[in-house]
Scaffold this motif. Structure first.
Motif, PDB file in Angstrom:
ATOM      1  N   ARG A  27       1.395 153.097 -46.826  1.00 16.34           N
ATOM      2  CA  ARG A  27       1.013 153.678 -45.602  1.00 16.34           C
ATOM      3  C   ARG A  27       0.515 152.506 -44.718  1.00 16.34           C
ATOM      4  O   ARG A  27       0.606 152.748 -43.422  1.00 16.34           O
ATOM      5  CB  ARG A  27      -0.116 154.805 -45.820  1.00 16.34           C
ATOM      6  CG  ARG A  27      -0.639 155.332 -44.554  1.00 16.34           C
ATOM      7  CD  ARG A  27      -1.587 156.399 -44.986  1.00 16.34           C
ATOM      8  NE  ARG A  27      -2.318 156.784 -43.928  1.00 16.34           N
ATOM      9  CZ  ARG A  27      -3.286 157.833 -43.797  1.00 16.34           C
ATOM     10  NH1 ARG A  27      -3.727 158.454 -44.963  1.00 16.34           N
ATOM     11  NH2 ARG A  27      -3.973 157.905 -42.500  1.00 16.34           N
ATOM     12  N   PHE A  28       0.397 151.263 -45.082  1.00 17.73           N
ATOM     13  CA  PHE A  28      -0.267 150.394 -44.257  1.00 17.73           C
ATOM     14  C   PHE A  28       0.239 148.908 -44.363  1.00 17.73           C
ATOM     15  O   PHE A  28       1.125 148.946 -45.460  1.00 17.73           O
ATOM     16  CB  PHE A  28      -1.771 150.231 -44.738  1.00 17.73           C
ATOM     17  CG  PHE A  28      -2.441 151.386 -44.508  1.00 17.73           C
ATOM     18  CD1 PHE A  28      -3.111 151.769 -43.269  1.00 17.73           C
ATOM     19  CD2 PHE A  28      -3.034 152.261 -45.713  1.00 17.73           C
ATOM     20  CE1 PHE A  28      -3.726 153.152 -43.219  1.00 17.73           C
ATOM     21  CE2 PHE A  28      -3.602 153.474 -45.644  1.00 17.73           C
ATOM     22  CZ  PHE A  28      -4.138 153.977 -44.485  1.00 17.73           C
ATOM     23  N   ILE A  29      -0.027 148.178 -43.732  1.00 18.04           N
ATOM     24  CA  ILE A  29       0.662 146.678 -43.543  1.00 18.04           C
ATOM     25  C   ILE A  29      -0.245 145.926 -44.345  1.00 18.04           C
ATOM     26  O   ILE A  29       0.305 145.045 -45.140  1.00 18.04           O
ATOM     27  CB  ILE A  29       0.874 146.300 -41.960  1.00 18.04           C
ATOM     28  CG1 ILE A  29       1.925 147.228 -41.338  1.00 18.04           C
ATOM     29  CG2 ILE A  29       1.642 144.905 -42.145  1.00 18.04           C
ATOM     30  CD1 ILE A  29       1.952 147.359 -40.129  1.00 18.04           C
ATOM     31  N   THR A  30      -1.403 145.520 -43.857  1.00 20.39           N
ATOM     32  CA  THR A  30      -2.279 144.661 -44.511  1.00 20.39           C
ATOM     33  C   THR A  30      -3.769 145.375 -44.510  1.00 20.39           C
ATOM     34  O   THR A  30      -4.507 145.628 -43.860  1.00 20.39           O
ATOM     35  CB  THR A  30      -2.767 143.357 -43.368  1.00 20.39           C
ATOM     36  OG1 THR A  30      -3.086 144.165 -42.196  1.00 20.39           O
ATOM     37  CG2 THR A  30      -1.349 142.711 -43.312  1.00 20.39           C
ATOM     38  N   ASP A  70      -5.968 148.103 -40.566  1.00 21.81           N
ATOM     39  CA  ASP A  70      -4.896 147.812 -40.765  1.00 21.81           C
ATOM     40  C   ASP A  70      -4.301 146.883 -39.662  1.00 21.81           C
ATOM     41  O   ASP A  70      -4.044 147.629 -38.655  1.00 21.81           O
ATOM     42  CB  ASP A  70      -3.877 148.952 -40.935  1.00 21.81           C
ATOM     43  CG  ASP A  70      -2.558 148.417 -41.429  1.00 21.81           C
ATOM     44  OD1 ASP A  70      -2.253 147.442 -42.009  1.00 21.81           O
ATOM     45  OD2 ASP A  70      -1.571 149.209 -41.384  1.00 21.81           O
ATOM     46  N   CYS A  71      -4.381 145.698 -39.640  1.00 21.86           N
ATOM     47  CA  CYS A  71      -3.950 145.075 -38.270  1.00 21.86           C
ATOM     48  C   CYS A  71      -2.466 145.099 -38.302  1.00 21.86           C
ATOM     49  O   CYS A  71      -1.319 144.524 -39.170  1.00 21.86           O
ATOM     50  CB  CYS A  71      -4.254 143.571 -38.475  1.00 21.86           C
ATOM     51  SG  CYS A  71      -4.354 142.615 -36.997  1.00 21.86           S
ATOM     52  N   ARG A  72      -1.955 145.539 -37.014  1.00 20.63           N
ATOM     53  CA  ARG A  72      -0.630 145.765 -36.921  1.00 20.63           C
ATOM     54  C   ARG A  72      -0.263 144.790 -35.727  1.00 20.63           C
ATOM     55  O   ARG A  72       1.201 144.676 -35.546  1.00 20.63           O
ATOM     56  CB  ARG A  72      -0.171 147.195 -36.189  1.00 20.63           C
ATOM     57  CG  ARG A  72      -0.532 148.271 -37.206  1.00 20.63           C
ATOM     58  CD  ARG A  72      -0.854 149.577 -36.646  1.00 20.63           C
ATOM     59  NE  ARG A  72      -2.192 149.545 -35.872  1.00 20.63           N
ATOM     60  CZ  ARG A  72      -3.190 150.355 -36.283  1.00 20.63           C
ATOM     61  NH1 ARG A  72      -3.195 150.929 -37.421  1.00 20.63           N
ATOM     62  NH2 ARG A  72      -4.475 150.227 -35.787  1.00 20.63           N
ATOM     63  N   SER A  73      -1.031 143.832 -35.511  1.00 19.91           N
ATOM     64  CA  SER A  73      -0.411 142.805 -34.534  1.00 19.91           C
ATOM     65  C   SER A  73      -0.611 141.242 -35.573  1.00 19.91           C
ATOM     66  O   SER A  73      -1.663 141.319 -36.326  1.00 19.91           O
ATOM     67  CB  SER A  73      -1.536 142.588 -33.240  1.00 19.91           C
ATOM     68  OG  SER A  73      -1.462 143.560 -32.645  1.00 19.91           O
ATOM     69  N   ASP A  92      -4.471 147.191 -30.401  1.00 20.13           N
ATOM     70  CA  ASP A  92      -4.122 147.453 -31.759  1.00 20.13           C
ATOM     71  C   ASP A  92      -4.890 148.631 -32.137  1.00 20.13           C
ATOM     72  O   ASP A  92      -5.286 148.846 -33.470  1.00 20.13           O
ATOM     73  CB  ASP A  92      -4.109 146.169 -32.562  1.00 20.13           C
ATOM     74  CG  ASP A  92      -3.681 146.398 -33.857  1.00 20.13           C
ATOM     75  OD1 ASP A  92      -2.686 147.300 -34.220  1.00 20.13           O
ATOM     76  OD2 ASP A  92      -3.902 145.995 -34.911  1.00 20.13           O
ATOM     77  N   ALA A  95      -7.574 147.782 -35.020  1.00 19.17           N
ATOM     78  CA  ALA A  95      -7.133 147.606 -36.245  1.00 19.17           C
ATOM     79  C   ALA A  95      -7.539 148.897 -37.180  1.00 19.17           C
ATOM     80  O   ALA A  95      -7.330 149.074 -38.275  1.00 19.17           O
ATOM     81  CB  ALA A  95      -7.689 146.453 -37.077  1.00 19.17           C
ATOM     82  N   ALA A  97      -7.376 152.297 -38.860  1.00 20.53           N
ATOM     83  CA  ALA A  97      -6.293 153.106 -39.363  1.00 20.53           C
ATOM     84  C   ALA A  97      -6.829 154.339 -40.216  1.00 20.53           C
ATOM     85  O   ALA A  97      -5.910 155.238 -40.464  1.00 20.53           O
ATOM     86  CB  ALA A  97      -5.597 152.199 -40.196  1.00 20.53           C
TER      87      ALA A  97
END
Length: 198
Positions: A27-30, A70-73, A92, A95, A97
């Motif tokens: 579900r998340f990037i980082t 969750d940093c999307r940048s 963002d 961050a 989430a």
């Protein structure tokens, strides 16, 4: 990250995760975690002259929270090599989430809000420790700062809203299979786990 000022974003109902819940790793990037106190407001806050006393008077209760971030940048622009700045972070949604509320809600005058401890575990290993005074000297100062920033835009905080005061310490990364738990002393604990990838 080179950002020397607080930032802010928006919380929505869709971001609330149950205490003890299982988070899907994909579900998340980082995926990372921060530890905060959340303030549930019973009265509005607005204006450039809001004080910490106004915040405490407007607060119904305070509760332990683990914020899921969750940093999307990109932290550094891959083309220009310019690092992320506070405007990028706000764009963002700071961050944010998700948030996990747990432990024991308390009235704002029931405990010394500057001395709430926290010990954050990943599995059984201590990753971070801290005390709530690490947030601008008092976590309610996070709401003072935010209210004054919103006043510049002609906005404010409404009664019934839930606001995070700011992280006690640095973010801690999580990965599939991890169990995250934060002990807030007398205010109880908040936990979650991250599902293993199948």
């Amino acid at each position: 990250m080179g950002i020397d000022t607080p930032d802010y974003g928006v919380l929505t109902d869709a971001m609330v995760i149950d205490d003890g819940g299982v988070i899907a790793a994909d579900r998340f990037i980082t995926l990372r975690f921060e530890v905060e106190l959340g303030f549930k407001l019973k009265a509005p806050l607005a204006g450039p002259d809001v004080t910490i006393f106004d915040v405490l008077n407007a607060t119904d209760w305070v509760v332990p929270v683990i914020e899921v971030i969750d940093c999307r940048s990109a932290l550094v622009d891959p083309e220009t090599q310019v690092p992320l700045n506070v405007k990028d972070s706000i764009a963002d949604n700071a961050a944010n989430a998700g948030s996990i509320w747990g432990g024991k809600p308390v009235r704002p005058d029931a405990v010394d809000l500057t001395m709430v401890p926290r010990v954050l575990y990943r599995h059984d290993r201590i990753e971070e420790t801290g005390v709530s005074a690490g947030v601008l000297g008092h976590p309610a100062n996070g709401l003072v700062w935010l209210t004054r920033q919103l006043a510049e835009l002609g906005e404010g905080l409404n009664d019934g809203e839930f606001v995070l005061g700011g992280s006690f310490t640095r973010p801690v990364a999580g990965a599939a299979g991890d169990t995250i738990q934060c002990d807030f002393g007398a205010l109880g604990a908040v936990t979650c786990s991250i599902a293993r990838k199948v």
